[in-house]
Design an enzyme around this catalytic site. Structure first.
Site, mmCIF file in Angstrom:
data_model
loop_
_atom_site.group_PDB
_atom_site.id
_atom_site.type_symbol
_atom_site.label_atom_id
_atom_site.label_comp_id
_atom_site.label_asym_id
_atom_site.label_seq_id
_atom_site.Cartn_x
_atom_site.Cartn_y
_atom_site.Cartn_z
ATOM 1 N N GLN A 88 -23.609 0.583 81.363
ATOM 2 C CA GLN A 88 -24.281 1.127 80.182
ATOM 3 C C GLN A 88 -24.296 2.653 80.166
ATOM 4 O O GLN A 88 -24.626 3.259 79.140
ATOM 5 C CB GLN A 88 -25.719 0.600 80.080
ATOM 6 C CG GLN A 88 -25.779 -0.892 79.781
ATOM 7 C CD GLN A 88 -27.213 -1.349 79.645
ATOM 8 O OE1 GLN A 88 -27.853 -1.683 80.634
ATOM 9 N NE2 GLN A 88 -27.736 -1.340 78.433
ATOM 10 N N CYS A 147 -31.872 -4.742 74.206
ATOM 11 C CA CYS A 147 -30.954 -4.066 75.118
ATOM 12 C C CYS A 147 -30.803 -2.620 74.675
ATOM 13 O O CYS A 147 -30.649 -2.354 73.479
ATOM 14 C CB CYS A 147 -29.603 -4.775 75.089
ATOM 15 S SG CYS A 147 -28.365 -4.039 76.162
ATOM 16 N N LEU A 148 -30.821 -1.702 75.630
ATOM 17 C CA LEU A 148 -30.680 -0.283 75.296
ATOM 18 C C LEU A 148 -29.325 0.022 74.662
ATOM 19 O O LEU A 148 -29.186 1.023 73.966
ATOM 20 C CB LEU A 148 -30.888 0.577 76.552
ATOM 21 C CG LEU A 148 -32.298 0.527 77.154
ATOM 22 C CD1 LEU A 148 -32.333 1.288 78.470
ATOM 23 C CD2 LEU A 148 -33.342 1.067 76.183
ATOM 24 N N HIS A 180 -30.056 -10.922 82.495
ATOM 25 C CA HIS A 180 -29.563 -10.039 81.429
ATOM 26 C C HIS A 180 -28.658 -8.948 82.009
ATOM 27 O O HIS A 180 -27.545 -8.714 81.523
ATOM 28 C CB HIS A 180 -30.761 -9.431 80.691
ATOM 29 C CG HIS A 180 -30.400 -8.426 79.634
ATOM 30 N ND1 HIS A 180 -30.679 -8.607 78.298
ATOM 31 C CD2 HIS A 180 -29.794 -7.216 79.712
ATOM 32 C CE1 HIS A 180 -30.240 -7.560 77.603
ATOM 33 N NE2 HIS A 180 -29.702 -6.688 78.446
ATOM 34 N N GLU A 181 -29.136 -8.302 83.072
ATOM 35 C CA GLU A 181 -28.362 -7.204 83.667
ATOM 36 C C GLU A 181 -27.106 -7.727 84.367
ATOM 37 O O GLU A 181 -26.049 -7.094 84.310
ATOM 38 C CB GLU A 181 -29.219 -6.402 84.651
ATOM 39 C CG GLU A 181 -30.463 -5.746 84.042
ATOM 40 C CD GLU A 181 -30.174 -4.891 82.822
ATOM 41 O OE1 GLU A 181 -29.076 -4.314 82.720
ATOM 42 O OE2 GLU A 181 -31.060 -4.820 81.939
ATOM 43 N N HIS A 192 -24.282 -8.034 82.106
ATOM 44 C CA HIS A 192 -23.601 -6.760 81.809
ATOM 45 C C HIS A 192 -22.436 -6.510 82.783
ATOM 46 O O HIS A 192 -21.415 -5.945 82.404
ATOM 47 C CB HIS A 192 -24.576 -5.583 81.934
ATOM 48 C CG HIS A 192 -25.376 -5.302 80.703
ATOM 49 N ND1 HIS A 192 -24.791 -4.957 79.493
ATOM 50 C CD2 HIS A 192 -26.718 -5.282 80.478
ATOM 51 C CE1 HIS A 192 -25.751 -4.739 78.592
ATOM 52 N NE2 HIS A 192 -26.932 -4.935 79.159
ATOM 53 N N GLY A 221 -34.466 -2.475 82.114
ATOM 54 C CA GLY A 221 -33.354 -2.566 83.052
ATOM 55 C C GLY A 221 -32.175 -1.785 82.528
ATOM 56 O O GLY A 221 -32.104 -1.461 81.336
HETATM 57 CO CO CO Z 1 -28.816 -4.806 78.251
#
Ligand code: CO
Length: 156
Positions: A51, A92-93, A134-135, A138, A46
């Site tokens: 991000q 997480c990226l 999770h997203e 953000h 995701g």
């Molecule tokens: Co993330």
């Protein structure tokens, strides 16, 4: 189509609240296409717009086992109900090289708009529910590491 740079933990932008999307035109479509390319390159589960440094309430979540199975685009999402509980590993990226256990709802119902502004409602459970939560965090400046137990290096 372009791959954008993924911002990493320590960058203040990740702690900011994203703004509602009101533009469903070419600029937002380009952002969504770039986010898709960026997610494919990173082979992630995701990606939220913040991000890539854009404070808009947008995220992508994979619709299957990997990004090659396709993605769902969530714009102005709102989690309208949640139930149950699951504990599992997240990464997480924007926090490369780490993973940790996070407790999330097992099921969520989310309403959201697509890239043309149409409203949808989706019931998700298991992995998809976890990814959505999770997203969604953000968009409010929250990272999974704020909630994780047993945070550790994933490069072992
Ligand atoms: Co993330």
């Amino acid at each position: 189509m372009a791959i954008r740079k993924i911002v990493e933990k320590g960058d203040e932008v990740l702690r900011k609240k994203s703004f509602e999307v009101t533009d469903f035109g070419a600029k937002t479509h380009e952002l969504l296409d770039d986010m898709y390319d960026t997610l494919v390159k990173a082979d992630g589960a995701g990606l939220a717009a913040v991000q890539v440094g854009v404070l808009r309430r947008i995220f992508l979540v994979i619709d299957g086992e990997s990004v090659r199975d396709g993605v769902i685009e969530f714009i102005n999402p709102e989690i309208i109900s949640e139930s149950g509980e699951q504990k599992g590993v997240e990464g997480c990226l924007s926090v490369p090289g780490y993973q940790g256990d996070v407790t999330r709802p097992y099921k969520v119902t989310v309403k959201y708009q697509d890239r043309n502004g149409e409203w949808y409602k989706l019931k998700a459970e298991g992995f998809m529910a976890r990814a959505i939560c999770h997203e969604y965090d953000h968009l409010n400046g929250v990272l999974y590491v704020d909630k994780a137990e047993n945070l550790q290096s994933s490069n072992r």
